[in-house]
Design a protein around this motif. Sequence first.
Motif, mmCIF file in Angstrom:
data_model
loop_
_atom_site.group_PDB
_atom_site.id
_atom_site.type_symbol
_atom_site.label_atom_id
_atom_site.label_comp_id
_atom_site.label_asym_id
_atom_site.label_seq_id
_atom_site.Cartn_x
_atom_site.Cartn_y
_atom_site.Cartn_z
ATOM 1 N N GLN A 149 -15.894 14.847 66.846
ATOM 2 C CA GLN A 149 -15.963 13.680 67.725
ATOM 3 C C GLN A 149 -17.388 13.138 67.804
ATOM 4 O OE1 GLN A 149 -14.445 16.616 68.550
ATOM 5 N NE2 GLN A 149 -12.356 15.869 68.204
ATOM 6 N N ASP A 150 -18.379 14.034 67.837
ATOM 7 C CA ASP A 150 -19.781 13.602 67.844
ATOM 8 C C ASP A 150 -20.107 12.843 66.563
ATOM 9 O OD1 ASP A 150 -20.357 14.843 70.324
ATOM 10 O OD2 ASP A 150 -20.722 16.754 69.333
ATOM 11 N N THR A 151 -19.636 13.360 65.437
ATOM 12 C CA THR A 151 -19.906 12.725 64.145
ATOM 13 C C THR A 151 -19.321 11.320 64.102
ATOM 14 O OG1 THR A 151 -19.967 14.851 62.988
ATOM 15 C CG2 THR A 151 -19.521 12.893 61.664
ATOM 16 N N VAL A 152 -18.092 11.172 64.559
ATOM 17 C CA VAL A 152 -17.442 9.860 64.562
ATOM 18 C C VAL A 152 -18.167 8.899 65.509
ATOM 19 C CG1 VAL A 152 -15.344 8.614 65.209
ATOM 20 C CG2 VAL A 152 -15.195 10.696 63.836
ATOM 21 N N ALA A 153 -18.547 9.382 66.689
ATOM 22 C CA ALA A 153 -19.262 8.531 67.642
ATOM 23 C C ALA A 153 -20.586 8.048 67.054
ATOM 24 C CB ALA A 153 -19.505 9.291 68.943
ATOM 25 N N ALA A 154 -21.301 8.924 66.341
ATOM 26 C CA ALA A 154 -22.566 8.524 65.721
ATOM 27 C C ALA A 154 -22.336 7.462 64.650
ATOM 28 C CB ALA A 154 -23.256 9.749 65.122
ATOM 29 N N LEU A 155 -21.263 7.581 63.892
ATOM 30 C CA LEU A 155 -20.966 6.573 62.874
ATOM 31 C C LEU A 155 -20.566 5.249 63.515
ATOM 32 C CD1 LEU A 155 -19.052 8.619 60.152
ATOM 33 C CD2 LEU A 155 -21.407 7.763 60.084
ATOM 34 N N GLU A 156 -19.816 5.305 64.590
ATOM 35 C CA GLU A 156 -19.474 4.067 65.306
ATOM 36 C C GLU A 156 -20.734 3.342 65.759
ATOM 37 O OE1 GLU A 156 -15.668 4.072 67.834
ATOM 38 O OE2 GLU A 156 -16.447 6.113 68.027
ATOM 39 N N ALA A 157 -21.686 4.096 66.287
ATOM 40 C CA ALA A 157 -22.947 3.489 66.734
ATOM 41 C C ALA A 157 -23.702 2.884 65.557
ATOM 42 C CB ALA A 157 -23.799 4.532 67.449
ATOM 43 N N LEU A 158 -23.695 3.594 64.419
ATOM 44 C CA LEU A 158 -24.387 3.080 63.243
ATOM 45 C C LEU A 158 -23.707 1.829 62.716
ATOM 46 C CD1 LEU A 158 -26.440 3.265 60.963
ATOM 47 C CD2 LEU A 158 -24.895 4.862 59.795
ATOM 48 N N TYR A 159 -22.390 1.824 62.623
ATOM 49 C CA TYR A 159 -21.681 0.637 62.129
ATOM 50 C C TYR A 159 -21.920 -0.553 63.051
ATOM 51 C CZ TYR A 159 -18.945 4.001 59.293
ATOM 52 O OH TYR A 159 -18.539 4.979 58.425
ATOM 53 N N THR A 160 -21.978 -0.308 64.353
ATOM 54 C CA THR A 160 -22.278 -1.390 65.304
ATOM 55 C C THR A 160 -23.675 -1.930 65.060
ATOM 56 O OG1 THR A 160 -20.815 -0.432 66.976
ATOM 57 C CG2 THR A 160 -22.499 -1.965 67.747
ATOM 58 N N GLU A 161 -24.589 -1.024 64.754
ATOM 59 C CA GLU A 161 -25.987 -1.419 64.515
ATOM 60 C C GLU A 161 -26.134 -2.272 63.258
ATOM 61 O OE1 GLU A 161 -30.121 0.750 63.070
ATOM 62 O OE2 GLU A 161 -28.612 1.925 64.144
ATOM 63 N N VAL A 162 -25.469 -1.855 62.170
ATOM 64 C CA VAL A 162 -25.680 -2.571 60.903
ATOM 65 C C VAL A 162 -24.772 -3.788 60.774
ATOM 66 C CG1 VAL A 162 -26.483 -0.501 59.730
ATOM 67 C CG2 VAL A 162 -24.057 -1.110 59.604
ATOM 68 N N SER A 163 -23.680 -3.837 61.535
ATOM 69 C CA SER A 163 -22.796 -5.008 61.490
ATOM 70 C C SER A 163 -22.448 -5.425 62.916
ATOM 71 C CB SER A 163 -21.511 -4.689 60.725
ATOM 72 O OG SER A 163 -20.800 -3.642 61.363
ATOM 73 N N PRO A 164 -23.466 -5.793 63.710
ATOM 74 C CA PRO A 164 -23.231 -6.055 65.134
ATOM 75 C C PRO A 164 -22.274 -7.196 65.397
ATOM 76 C CG PRO A 164 -25.399 -6.844 64.458
ATOM 77 C CD PRO A 164 -24.868 -6.046 63.317
ATOM 78 N N ALA A 165 -22.120 -8.116 64.434
ATOM 79 C CA ALA A 165 -21.249 -9.261 64.681
ATOM 80 C C ALA A 165 -19.776 -8.898 64.615
ATOM 81 C CB ALA A 165 -21.527 -10.368 63.663
ATOM 82 N N SER A 166 -19.442 -7.800 63.914
ATOM 83 C CA SER A 166 -18.025 -7.512 63.666
ATOM 84 C C SER A 166 -17.257 -7.276 64.954
ATOM 85 C CB SER A 166 -17.890 -6.304 62.737
ATOM 86 O OG SER A 166 -18.466 -5.149 63.330
ATOM 87 N N THR A 167 -17.769 -6.400 65.821
ATOM 88 C CA THR A 167 -17.050 -6.107 67.060
ATOM 89 C C THR A 167 -17.092 -7.293 68.015
ATOM 90 O OG1 THR A 167 -17.561 -3.769 66.823
ATOM 91 C CG2 THR A 167 -16.906 -4.517 69.007
ATOM 92 N N ALA A 168 -18.258 -7.946 68.117
ATOM 93 C CA ALA A 168 -18.379 -9.092 69.025
ATOM 94 C C ALA A 168 -17.462 -10.227 68.593
ATOM 95 C CB ALA A 168 -19.832 -9.569 69.065
ATOM 96 N N GLU A 169 -17.412 -10.473 67.272
ATOM 97 C CA GLU A 169 -16.571 -11.558 66.766
ATOM 98 C C GLU A 169 -15.101 -11.249 67.018
ATOM 99 O OE1 GLU A 169 -15.786 -13.958 62.548
ATOM 100 O OE2 GLU A 169 -17.008 -12.138 62.598
ATOM 101 N N ARG A 170 -14.712 -9.993 66.818
ATOM 102 C CA ARG A 170 -13.328 -9.617 67.038
ATOM 103 C C ARG A 170 -12.944 -9.801 68.509
ATOM 104 N NH1 ARG A 170 -10.833 -7.268 63.241
ATOM 105 N NH2 ARG A 170 -12.750 -6.415 62.363
#
Length: 393
Positions: A355-376
């Motif tokens: 779960q920690d590993t997945v949470a860290a990747l979620e944070a990284l994906y948000t960082e490198v593609s911040p528009a994806s979640t906001a746009e959705r």
Amino acid sequence: MTDATSAPRWTGRVALLLASSTGGVGQHVRSVARGLTAAGADVVVCGPAATQEQFDFTAAGARFQPVEIPASPTPADARAVAALRRVLAADPVDVVHAHGLRAALVAALARPSVPLVVTWHNAVLATGMRGRLSRLAERVVARSATVALGASADLVERAAALGAVDARLAPVAAPARPAATRRRAAVRAEFGVAADQAMVLSVGRLHPQKRYDVLVDAAARWRTRTPPPVVVVAGSGPAYLPLAARISATRAPVTLLGHRDDVADLLAGADLAVVTSDWEARQLFAQEALRAGVPLVATAVGGLPELVGDAALLVPAGDVDAVDAAVGSLLDDVTLRADLAARGRVQAATWPTEQDTVAALEALYTEVSPASTAERSRTTAPGDCGTPPAGHQ
């Protein structure tokens, strides 16, 4: 360790890419795919059809698209690059995350229009022409990655030295194994282990990197112990025939079990665990042994020292004398075995979870593609059916 529920979940689209795998990388990708889809992300796994057959990514909630990437470079790599481009064109994503050097090279050559995250799982140990080609591939991958993640500190240093603009440590959590299904006595009876004998276990692919020849040579010396330990090795791979011949020639008390799905059972029956590799990052079997409270002897290479801390006996790589001495000290000292078993469980409790590993990747994906979640979020109004954002139709 992080709190997996403390940050907003990433609900974008990611392509997880891997090459041929029969072990740790495939298990890790399945774990990540399961965690991300459970959190609401849209995951497509791309890799050889054989990996889908073995790891069943679709059962973990992901979609699967075949992209045949063999374990070694071949002219077919051009077809893999073209196949990945077709997948990304037909099913656009917000992030491409490649696992391992072979998959990362294909991703880099495909030149995705979205951020490329690369996880370095292994060091290059090959020599000769293959080694030179692999080191060239490392340089291409390092300079193409938006973020390079290393499963151990030495891999992070390697990526940075080769030109990665952003290299970070990202420990790979061992997927949780199911509990043992057999009693200790039943497991030991399978291999003819008497009540006063020790059972020594190693698990891993039968590959030269794992240096099972060192374990066999050390085990050959244990024939003179009273009683001699029973040594079992679970795993399959290209080194099977040379190892079988070596076992026969040295009369070592070693049994090659082939591929096993009951590692939890094997650990329940074991008295000691041994890792003799020339290099490892965060080897899954080492993690499983410490979690199970099985005393471990391991080589002081790669990420193993930072992984196990003082909860294992560390020896130099390729040193038969050192393996012999370390295993002998544990066979002769019940108190030392109990101490290492207790320390192993304490050390394991400090490691990041899946779960920690997945949470860290979620944070990284948000960082490198911040528009994806906001746009959705903007394009999904309350009560509508979730219209895909532009570019994802």
